[in-house]
Design an enzyme around this catalytic site. Structure first.
Site, PDB file in Angstrom:
ATOM      1  N   SER A 118      -6.666 -47.682 -21.456  1.00 25.91           N
ATOM      2  CA  SER A 118      -5.714 -46.742 -22.333  1.00 25.91           C
ATOM      3  C   SER A 118      -5.934 -47.278 -23.877  1.00 25.91           C
ATOM      4  O   SER A 118      -5.519 -46.439 -24.519  1.00 25.91           O
ATOM      5  CB  SER A 118      -4.333 -46.799 -21.569  1.00 25.91           C
ATOM      6  OG  SER A 118      -4.330 -46.409 -20.404  1.00 25.91           O
ATOM      7  N   LYS A 177       3.359 -46.604 -29.251  1.00 24.55           N
ATOM      8  CA  LYS A 177       3.384 -45.830 -27.953  1.00 24.55           C
ATOM      9  C   LYS A 177       4.910 -45.578 -27.433  1.00 24.55           C
ATOM     10  O   LYS A 177       5.430 -46.741 -27.315  1.00 24.55           O
ATOM     11  CB  LYS A 177       2.323 -46.563 -26.853  1.00 24.55           C
ATOM     12  CG  LYS A 177       2.085 -45.710 -25.812  1.00 24.55           C
ATOM     13  CD  LYS A 177       0.926 -46.503 -24.972  1.00 24.55           C
ATOM     14  CE  LYS A 177       0.472 -45.971 -23.541  1.00 24.55           C
ATOM     15  NZ  LYS A 177      -0.857 -46.422 -23.133  1.00 24.55           N
ATOM     16  N   SER A 212      -4.145 -43.565 -21.792  1.00 24.19           N
ATOM     17  CA  SER A 212      -3.027 -42.870 -21.884  1.00 24.19           C
ATOM     18  C   SER A 212      -2.360 -43.107 -23.144  1.00 24.19           C
ATOM     19  O   SER A 212      -1.675 -42.335 -23.669  1.00 24.19           O
ATOM     20  CB  SER A 212      -2.012 -43.828 -20.973  1.00 24.19           C
ATOM     21  OG  SER A 212      -1.828 -44.882 -21.220  1.00 24.19           O
TER      22      SER A 212
END
Length: 602
Positions: free
Chosen positions: A181, A83, A157
């Site tokens: 997330s 990420k 996310s």
């Protein structure tokens, strides 16, 4: 796509290892670093020729350091993604905000540990800006769509990290999880999302969302892979003030007893309700006792995350940018962070006291249960629905996730049955801190029982390569060594001079404690079996039977040879320590092995 062959789509760790060890794959033939012509919004940055060459050279040096034995590098040549709020040396870190972006000088601790195990980073993935959102639509780099139906959200996310795993582009990826997330996008894309106990995986080198709550999470196609990656990437990190050592007392709770909320909210989504009811029945078929609990304190704690001063903690990350150039932020993120100014220090203490009280009540409620079983999300939305109502719908998605880190719980998101509309659904098992191993064992049982396809690859779980352990020759004794006899250590010559053969590096069962013994030359550890403990790294060596006696004769008190249990259930001979030898010894179990302990001394 950086992987040069579609035949490798959907491979697990076992598949990659099998291909390398059989010679089917050669490292230099695997990767294509040429720029991709597609517009895959799951990626923010992808591997190029320079980054690829740097990693291949580093991997070559690591392989040489272990004598060219790829089994000593458990992730040798295996690709992964991270990420884009997680640093990787030489790569940009943007947190999905170009104005905030910078080039990282060092790897985040988790990335470094994975690379040291042989893994190759092939890209940084898209996210809801500053990891604020559960939808995957709040990024200037584009909306990440669902891997099954493009009009639906991917979840966030960690949207990109989930997407590339679900589509089989990498066998695992790193995300982050503050409010869900690492779990919501797992549910929406039919993959596994491991949300570890806070502090197990270091957040050093991670752009914070809420630094006091953040976790680095792991996405994978199988629970087995997610658990292994977390084990490799995890461990105490002195550079992270919120890092914690795995405790010595983490008993498994048996028999299998699962709590479920006494009231469930699906916001009118009958398909989501149906698939969760089916999951509950599936757990009953696996022998679980199901009992309802009062869900009110969980819901009350979940509400604190965005209605309390933790929004102000999010504000600290983008504070200078908000003051200097607020237009540089995504409009939804800007509106959320702007509410931070209504909280003061008194509010923070009041809500912290409220959090502590609710967290205690929640942990007391979970006593006597193996885990809490919840739907990962109450429903799913289309991209257009979320864009029209970005805050309210996002908030709904956190119904069964927002409270987890506030209450210091561990969680594992698992694929469940598909809905009638073809979309995935998911369940999550939630347990007190440091019950990660228990959740992993439950998750493996669940995945085997359900036998769902892996992500969106269409590949069956039964098609995954099966890893076999080397057999023990009849003329040798398989011996587990834990300290000064390890490869490269001062007493390893006592094995090699007897023509002992290295077999593999592995771990003991999670019922051992390791101590640094006092007044030993060279320094030696003592391994002791106990009611509680942790997996300890060992090496297995096959010692010729006719030379084993002379080897044992060289072992000084308080050490001896006994039977050791490995984490896969095998029983081998290995070093053990008499209790008297533990006087003045230092408990080093939390390091997970002698090498890690020695490294900490430097």
């Amino acid at each position: 796509m950086p992987l040069s062959s579609p035949s490798r789509v959907g491979w697990t760790l076992a598949d990659w290892r099998a291909a390398y060890r059989s010679g089917q794959l050669k490292l230099n033939d695997v990767y294509d670093a040429s720029p991709s012509a597609d517009s895959d919004t799951a990626w923010i940055a992808r591997i190029d020729a320079t980054r690829l060459q740097t990693q291949l050279e580093q991997l070559e040096h690591r392989l040489a350091a272990v004598g060219g034995d790829i089994s000593r590098l458990p992730l040798y040549g295996i690709p992964f993604a991270a990420k884009d709020n997680i640093d990787a040396a030489g790569w940009p870190t943007t947190a999905a905000c170009p104005a905030f972006g910078y080039t990282a000088d060092e790897d985040a601790t988790t990335v470094r540990r994975l690379r040291e195990a042989g893994a190759i980073l092939i890209g940084k993935t898209n996210l809801d800006q500053f990891a604020t959102g559960l939808v995957g639509t709040r990024s200037p780099y584009g909306v990440v769509s669902n891997a099954f139906r493009s009009e639906y959200i991917s979840g966030g996310s960690s949207a990109g990290s989930a997407s590339v795993v679900a589509r089989g582009l990498v066998p695992f990826s790193l995300g982050s999880d503050t409010a869900g997330s690492g779990r919501v996008p797992a549910a929406f894309n039919n993959i596994v999302g491991l949300k570890p106990t806070r502090g197990w995986l270091s957040t050093s080198g991670v752009v914070p969302a809420c630094r006091t709550l953040d976790c680095v999470s792991v996405f994978a196609l199988t629970v087995e892979d997610a658990d292994e990656i977390a084990t490799i990437a995890g461990g105490y990190d002195a550079s992270d003030p919120y890092s914690r050592s795995f405790p010595k007392t983490t008993p498994k709770m048996m028999p299998l007893r699962l709590a479920v909320p006494d009231s469930l909210e699906f916001f009118g989504d009958t398909q989501a309700q149906q698939t969760f009811n089916q999951a509950v029945e599936a757990w009953r078929a696996l022998g679980a006792e199901i009992a309802p609990i009062d869900f009110a304190p969980f819901a009350q704690l979940a509400a604190l995350l965005y209605e309390g001063p933790w929004v102000a903690e999010r504000y600290t990350v983008a504070e200078s940018l908000m003051e200097r150039d607020p237009a540089a932020l995504h409009p939804v993120i800007r509106s959320i962070l702007s509410t931070a100014t209504r909280f003061n220090a008194v509010d923070a203490f009041h809500d912290e006291y409220r959090r502590a009280a609710l967290a205690r009540r929640i942990n007391e409620t979970l006593e006597g249960f193996t885990a809490l079983l919840v739907p990962t999300t109450p429903t799913i939305y289309t991209i257009s629905e979320v864009l029209d109502d970005p805050v309210r719908l996002n908030s709904r998605l956190g119904t069964y996730t927002n409270f987890t880190n506030l209450a210091d719980l561990s969680a594992l998101a698992l694929p469940a049955r598909f809905r009638n509309d073809g979309l995935p659904s998911g369940i999550t098992l939630i347990a007190p801190a440091w019950q990660d191993r228990t959740l992993a064992e439950l998750g493996k049982r669940w995945q085997q029982h359900m036998s769902l396809p892996l992500g969106a690859t269409g590949r069956a779980l039964s098609a995954v390569a099966k890893e076999t352990k080397p057999s023990i020759p009849a003329t040798t004794v398989r011996l587990a060594v834990v300290g000064a006899h390890l490869t490269g250590m001062p007493l390893n010559h006592q094995l090699t001079s007897r023509d002992a053969v290295f077999v593999e590096r592995c771990r003991t069962a999670a019922s051992y404690q390791l101590y640094a013994l006092a007044n030993t030359t060279p320094p030696k550890p003592g391994l002791v079996r106990a009611m509680t403990g942790a997996p300890i790294e060992v090496e297995l060596w096959d010692v010729p039977l006719d030379r084993f006696g002379s080897f044992v004769a060289e072992i000084p008190a308080p050490l001896g040879i006994g039977s050791l249990e490995l984490d896969d259930g095998r029983i081998v001979k290995g070093f053990i320590c008499e209790p008297i030898g533990l006087q003045c010894a230092r408990d080093i179990t939390s390091f997970g092995g002698w090498r890690a302990y020695l490294a900490s001394l430097k």
